[in-house]
Design an enzyme around this catalytic site. Sequence first.
Site: not given
Length: 237
Positions: A112, A215, A217
């Site tokens: 990001c 993202h 994660e």
Amino acid sequence: MKKIGVASNHAIHANPKFGTNYVDYVQKNYIDGILDEGDLPVILPIAKPQLAQAYIATVDALILIGGQDVSPDYFGEDPIPQLGEIDRYRDEFELALVIEAVRVGKPIFGICRGAQIINVALGGTLYQDLNSQYQPLSVKHDQYPTKWSTPTHRLDWQRPNWLDGVIDRHTLVNSFHHEAVKDLAPGLSLDATSSDGVIEAFSDDQRHIYGVQWHPEMLLMTDPEAQKVFHAFHEKI
Ligand SMILES: [Mn+2]
């Protein structure tokens, strides 16, 4: 065991938990993604850019995470009214980390804002605000209030790249950005866009640089397959 430096964000506004005891922090999901590969995450607290060389010397690779908007003067522009919060102290530290990691040939993974910082550090530009600067914007790139872990938009893959076999070509990604890469820096190659053409992934295998606009994660919370992205970076170190 590889040591992966993760440049921290920091909370510089009073908040109910810490008051004005400001903290440097990294969200747990990034840490989990690194630990689950058997690597050692090392948080790099924000400091003067002059310390970038010493920080990078202590790690095998660098991960840059999400957060504030990037100050547009680093790519030669004044802030437009739609720009969000910026943090020049963090910007200049991370820009220096990228330059140093590239100089010594250590792999970098930007997520990001992290991808945007890599692009700016290497001479690229950003859209400060997709809604007002990008036409035609036909995809919702800030999916709030939908959960962080919910994938929402698809990707158009542009060339063979490091995520081949890692991400299914029909897999959706999440999206929490209103800035985005505009002109890619010299040496970076386009890997994927969204269906409206916004840059979602780039890389440079020669210099071991990898950037994604979504993202992974956060997807870990609901999709174990998202770990494959961290595995793919682990394999590059
Ligand atoms: Mn997006």
